[in-house]
Enzyme design. Structure first.
Site, PDB file in Angstrom:
ATOM      1  N   ARG A 128       0.818  -1.212   0.000  1.00 23.35           N
ATOM      2  CA  ARG A 128       0.000   0.000   0.000  1.00 23.35           C
ATOM      3  C   ARG A 128       0.852   1.262   0.000  1.00 23.35           C
ATOM      4  O   ARG A 128       1.946   1.275   0.578  1.00 23.35           O
ATOM      5  CB  ARG A 128      -0.881   0.046   1.245  1.00 23.35           C
ATOM      6  CG  ARG A 128      -1.982  -1.009   1.230  1.00 23.35           C
ATOM      7  CD  ARG A 128      -2.914  -0.834   2.381  1.00 23.35           C
ATOM      8  NE  ARG A 128      -2.174  -0.615   3.616  1.00 23.35           N
ATOM      9  CZ  ARG A 128      -2.654   0.031   4.662  1.00 23.35           C
ATOM     10  NH1 ARG A 128      -3.876   0.530   4.635  1.00 23.35           N
ATOM     11  NH2 ARG A 128      -1.929   0.168   5.746  1.00 23.35           N
ATOM     12  N   SER A 175       7.943  -4.839   6.852  1.00 22.82           N
ATOM     13  CA  SER A 175       7.660  -5.802   7.920  1.00 22.82           C
ATOM     14  C   SER A 175       8.450  -7.099   7.804  1.00 22.82           C
ATOM     15  O   SER A 175       7.882  -8.189   7.620  1.00 22.82           O
ATOM     16  CB  SER A 175       6.162  -6.076   7.945  1.00 22.82           C
ATOM     17  OG  SER A 175       5.499  -4.859   7.993  1.00 22.82           O
ATOM     18  N   ASP A 196       6.025  -3.272  11.125  1.00 25.95           N
ATOM     19  CA  ASP A 196       4.570  -3.092  11.311  1.00 25.95           C
ATOM     20  C   ASP A 196       4.151  -3.145  12.780  1.00 25.95           C
ATOM     21  O   ASP A 196       3.173  -2.507  13.183  1.00 25.95           O
ATOM     22  CB  ASP A 196       3.760  -4.106  10.476  1.00 25.95           C
ATOM     23  CG  ASP A 196       4.218  -5.541  10.652  1.00 25.95           C
ATOM     24  OD1 ASP A 196       5.225  -5.788  11.344  1.00 25.95           O
ATOM     25  OD2 ASP A 196       3.568  -6.446  10.070  1.00 25.95           O
TER      26      ASP A 196
HETATM   27  C1  BGC Z   1       8.435 -10.505  10.160  1.00 24.82           C
HETATM   28  C2  BGC Z   1       8.203  -9.370  11.135  1.00 24.82           C
HETATM   29  C3  BGC Z   1       6.788  -8.845  11.007  1.00 24.82           C
HETATM   30  C4  BGC Z   1       5.789  -9.983  11.117  1.00 24.82           C
HETATM   31  C5  BGC Z   1       4.356  -9.516  10.962  1.00 24.82           C
HETATM   32  C6  BGC Z   1       7.350 -11.556  10.293  1.00 24.82           C
HETATM   33  O1  BGC Z   1       7.502 -12.523   9.310  1.00 24.82           O
HETATM   34  O2  BGC Z   1       9.684 -11.099  10.381  1.00 24.82           O
HETATM   35  O3  BGC Z   1       9.135  -8.337  10.929  1.00 24.82           O
HETATM   36  O4  BGC Z   1       6.570  -7.900  12.020  1.00 24.82           O
HETATM   37  O5  BGC Z   1       6.069 -10.953  10.134  1.00 24.82           O
HETATM   38  O6  BGC Z   1       4.127  -8.924   9.737  1.00 24.82           O
END
Ligand code: BGC
Length: 484
Positions: free
Chosen positions: A84, A147, A201
């Site tokens: 997004r 994320s 995130d």
């Molecule tokens: C990532 C994290 C992220 C989480 C939720 C995981 O696979 O390593 O950095 O916060 O997913 O999206």
């Protein structure tokens, strides 16, 4: 309800037996809670961080928002199924509005060269900015919600540690993703943005919820992947050495709890199904906790359990459909839909089973499928609750709010209640808590972190301005001394 026949009773017992490894009692969860605390401490400590699996990364976000932040910010949100681009207008006093656009990421970009992925991101950003009608010379600050595990070296610097959740683009691990995005933007040369912050995130979720509620000190995601961050006392974080004039006593720590268990500590609860799921992923032997709790894997766990029950003759009279035998045909959203249905009615369940290749499943088949779904979603909620109880106790406040986002938490009909009930049972009774659904953490949270970055930047500029004028005054004083 009609009387259960001997055959139905037998089938039910078989299904329950097959699902047994998914039912974790409170003592087992307490053991997991202790293991997690141990891993958190290893991650926070400079001497042990190199061998820790729960890395507890520094986010460089040291304080929660005040609610008075204002300004216009761009945000990018990459890390789930969609990508997004957003424009967020923070209006102070916890008011805001935003425009956004969702863009698909073509499958081939998820595993193609990193350069192509960043070019795609920059292209979407450029398209979006054009629709905003931004003036040519206006440079908007941008917060990048990325994320994946990042080793940050500043608010706007972060090296990718590893890809997760099915992404696997070569050429990115070990690189600063802000730099990669800047390079892609420069290659285009048609947009003017200032990437001021990169964040996870979970950090976005925490900031976004803390903006509304000062007691929020934990950010949690249970979506495609799973992870949490929390506000830690800096005195316990030896991996961070603050500058002499930095007196803020706290830091948001990105736990990266998906990797819990990668040291082998969760082998006593991992099932053969978890191992099979791990075997076919890009990141084998990594993110083992995540693979037991997150949306990307829950549907597949249910399918594998259903197939085993079918092979044992306890489901669908032992008839294996083509779909049941095919990987990833049972979507995680089916779990929520099946569990949402009123007990004893099977309209939705039957429609889903039809998609799985079963035209006339019996009511007891439906009941057993529901049980399998419940075991998988309950284990996820209980393991997440265990880690949350650990963080709530660690923070130690009499009352803490947990900000939460992610499709599993958002759409599963009982996930919230399962979390509440199990945290209550596992956290110390003097630690009260609430769970708060986040409103667009990745977008609003990114804007809030970008606002923090802007504040720091202007303070630094003020500081260097002061320093310059002090030096100027001194040198003028020296000159006039010499003259006199
Ligand atoms: C990532 C994290 C992220 C989480 C939720 C995981 O696979 O390593 O950095 O916060 O997913 O999206």
């Amino acid at each position: 309800m009609s009387q259960e026949t001997d055959l139905e009773l037998n089938n039910r017992n078989t299904v329950h037996e097959i699902c047994k490894p998914f039912v974790l009692d409170d003592d087992t969860l307490r053991k997991i809670k202790d293991l997690f605390l141990n891993d958190i401490k290893m991650g926070l400590c400079k001497a042990t961080n190199y061998k820790a699996v729960v890395k507890c990364w520094i986010t460089y976000v040291q304080s929660l928002p005040s609610g008075c932040e204002t300004g216009k910010f761009l945000a990018l949100d990459l890390g789930g199924t969609n990508f997004r681009v957003l424009c967020i207008y923070l209006e102070g006093q916890a008011n805001f509005h935003m425009d956004f656009e969702v863009y698909e990421i073509p499958e081939k970009l998820l595993v193609g060269p990193g350069r192509d992925l960043f070019d795609h991101i920059a292209e979407c950003l450029a398209k979006f900015i054009k629709t905003l009608g931004v003036k040519k010379d206006e440079e908007l600050p941008l917060g990048f919600t990325f994320s994946f595990p990042l080793k940050q070296n500043g608010l706007d610097k972060g090296d990718l540690v590893a890809w997760t959740k099915g992404f696997n683009c070569p050429g990115v691990v070990g690189r600063d993703v802000v730099e990669l995005l800047r390079e892609a933007i420069d290659r285009r040369g048609d947009i003017n943005v200032d990437i001021t912050a990169i964040l996870n995130d979970t950090t976005g979720t925490l900031m976004s919820c803390a903006w509304k509620n000062r007691n929020c000190k934990i950010g949690l995601i249970v979506g495609t992947g799973s992870n949490a961050c929390y506000l830690e006392q800096l005195k316990y974080v030896s991996t961070y050495e603050p500058e002499a004039d930095n007196r803020v006593p706290t830091m948001i720590i990105n736990c990266e709890w998906g990797a819990f268990g990668d040291s082998g500590s969760l082998e006593f609860v991992r099932t053969k199904y978890d191992k099979e799921i791990d075997d076919v992923t890009h990141n084998r032997c990594h993110q083992l906790f995540e693979k037991m709790v997150a949306g990307m894997y829950l549907g597949e766990l249910v399918r594998k359990l259903m197939l085993d029950c079918c092979k044992a003759g306890a489901l669908f009279k032992g008839n294996e459909s083509e779909q049941l035998n095919k990987e990833n045909t049972f979507k995680t959203k089916f779990i929520s839909q099946i569990e949402e249905e009123k007990r004893g009615t099977y309209v939705i369940t039957k429609a889903i089973l039809e998609m799985m290749g079963y035209k006339n499943p019996t009511d007891s088949d439906c009941e057993n499928v529901r049980y399998i779904c419940e075991c998988v979603s309950r284990r996820s909620a209980h393991m997440v609750a265990t880690n949350l109880a650990c963080l709530i106790d660690r923070i130690g406040d009499p009352y803490v709010v947990v900000g939460i986002d992610g499709s599993v938490y958002r759409y599963h009909p009982h996930y919230h209640d399962l979390l509440m009930q199990k945290i209550r049972c596992l956290a110390r009774p003097e630690h009260k808590f609430d769970l708060m659904l986040s409103e667009d953490g990745s977008g609003r949270g990114a804007a809030l972190v970008a606002a923090v970055a802007a504040r720091i930047k202007s303070k630094e500029m003020e500081k260097s301005e002061h320093k310059r004028s002090r030096m100027l005054r001194r040198s003028e004083a020296r000159k006039s001394n010499k003259i006199s």
